[in-house]
Design a protein around this motif. Structure first.
Motif, PDB file in Angstrom:
ATOM      1  N   ASP A 173     -44.728 -12.475  24.246  1.00  0.00           N
ATOM      2  CA  ASP A 173     -46.055 -12.515  23.615  1.00  0.00           C
ATOM      3  C   ASP A 173     -46.308 -11.299  22.741  1.00  0.00           C
ATOM      4  O   ASP A 173     -47.438 -11.051  22.322  1.00  0.00           O
ATOM      5  CB  ASP A 173     -47.148 -12.644  24.680  1.00  0.00           C
ATOM      6  N   CYS A 224     -40.571 -21.914  19.154  1.00  0.00           N
ATOM      7  CA  CYS A 224     -41.961 -22.216  18.794  1.00  0.00           C
ATOM      8  C   CYS A 224     -42.966 -21.494  19.684  1.00  0.00           C
ATOM      9  O   CYS A 224     -44.031 -22.026  19.994  1.00  0.00           O
ATOM     10  CB  CYS A 224     -42.206 -23.729  18.860  1.00  0.00           C
ATOM     11  N   ARG A 225     -42.643 -20.268  20.082  1.00  0.00           N
ATOM     12  CA  ARG A 225     -43.545 -19.544  20.977  1.00  0.00           C
ATOM     13  C   ARG A 225     -44.828 -19.191  20.240  1.00  0.00           C
ATOM     14  O   ARG A 225     -44.850 -18.943  19.041  1.00  0.00           O
ATOM     15  CB  ARG A 225     -42.859 -18.320  21.541  1.00  0.00           C
ATOM     16  N   ARG A 226     -45.924 -19.166  20.992  1.00  0.00           N
ATOM     17  CA  ARG A 226     -47.234 -18.899  20.407  1.00  0.00           C
ATOM     18  C   ARG A 226     -48.127 -18.241  21.441  1.00  0.00           C
ATOM     19  O   ARG A 226     -48.140 -18.644  22.610  1.00  0.00           O
ATOM     20  CB  ARG A 226     -47.855 -20.208  19.923  1.00  0.00           C
ATOM     21  N   SER A 227     -48.867 -17.221  21.040  1.00  0.00           N
ATOM     22  CA  SER A 227     -49.863 -16.632  21.922  1.00  0.00           C
ATOM     23  C   SER A 227     -51.134 -17.475  21.879  1.00  0.00           C
ATOM     24  O   SER A 227     -51.535 -17.969  20.819  1.00  0.00           O
ATOM     25  CB  SER A 227     -50.179 -15.193  21.505  1.00  0.00           C
TER      26      SER A 227
END
Length: 286
Positions: free
Chosen positions: A239, A255-258
């Motif tokens: 993050d 496709c990581r997202r906070s």
């Protein structure tokens, strides 16, 4: 219910794998293509909810906000840190409403309390620790939960940090942990032992695999040592701060997202896509 205890070499504290064959609820996964040989795609959400009632980041709103986030993001797998025991069934009910007709595996592991030799407690008296929620696709399969206390701890901190894993359908080992925040070297040792020793032991002994770990590792994302706790072949997203998702070979993370928690806790949510490639090896040889 059958219990078996596995012990590892240690330098300071006893550590084990507590394996509980529990008849937890089960149901189909949201997205699963294992029967056709195509990858399985899951949405994974990591949350640190600061809900002990004792820390300065406590607001009393984090479970309600987490419920809203789960409804909005519709994850398949949720890892939970800094929660009370009763928070797990509450969030499990929310996840079940997001995917009606499907059941959810739910598990909780309390952190240890060194002075008392019992569990660390929330301000409301409930055990305090970590949890995990996951969809499963085979209702008839008994659920297997693995949990324990890390062998390396900061002896100046009364809270003994824990780890927790659930075998999801025999095809994915889903894990969470909340590592020490009082000593960087301790957190690094806990992370390394979990990924180098505990998870390979589970995977090699049960045939589960591959594995994915979500948690507040208390290791800075921009620190060059953060990758040293993961063996070669592992992938990782974060993050931008201290929460990470780590996967063994056989899994692609993307496709990581906070996700904002609107001030209800001191950490954002960390959302990532987990792609399980069944054609690639996901566990060490036995």
């Amino acid at each position: 219910m059958a219990n078996r205890l596995y012990r590892f070499p240690r330098r300071a504290l006893a550590v084990g794998l507590l394996i509980v064959a529990a008849g937890l609820p089960a149901g189909p996964t949201v997205v699963s293509s294992t029967d056709t040989g195509r990858p399985t795609v899951l949405r994974m959400l990591q949350l640190n909810l600061c809900n002990s009632g004792r820390a300065g980041c406590y607001t009393g709103r984090s479970i309600a906000v987490a419920s809203d986030v789960i409804r909005a993001e519709a994850p398949d797998l949720v890892t939970l840190n800094e929660i009370c025991d009763d928070d797990v069934p509450a969030l499990r009910r929310v996840l079940e409403t997001v995917h009606p007709g499907r059941s959810v595996v739910a598990a909780f592991q309390a952190a240890g309390d060194r002075p008392s030799g019992a569990d660390t407690r929330c301000r409301n008296g409930q055990p305090y620790g970590i949890g995990l929620l996951a969809h499963v696709r085979t209702p008839e399969t008994p659920r297997v939960v693995y949990s324990g206390i890390h062998p390396t701890q900061d002896l100046a901190d009364p809270e003994e940090r824990a780890w927790l894993c659930v075998d999801v359908d025999g095809g994915l080992l889903a894990c969470t942990t909340h590592l020490a925040n009082t000593g960087y070297g301790v957190a690094l040792a806990q992370c390394g032992h979990l990924l180098d020793t505990i998870l390979p032991t589970i995977l090699g002994g049960t045939g589960s695999g591959p594995a994915v770990l979500g948690g507040d590792l208390n290791l800075r994302a921009d620190d060059p040592d953060v990758g040293s706790c993961a063996p070669p072949g592992h992938s990782r997203v974060d993050d931008g701060a201290r929460q990470h998702i780590v996967a063994t070979s056989g899994i692609t993370l993307c496709c990581r997202r906070s996700v904002t928690m609107h001030g209800a806790t001191d950490h954002p949510g960390l959302l990532a896509t987990v792609v399980i490639d069944r054609s690639r090896p996901g566990r060490p040889p036995t």
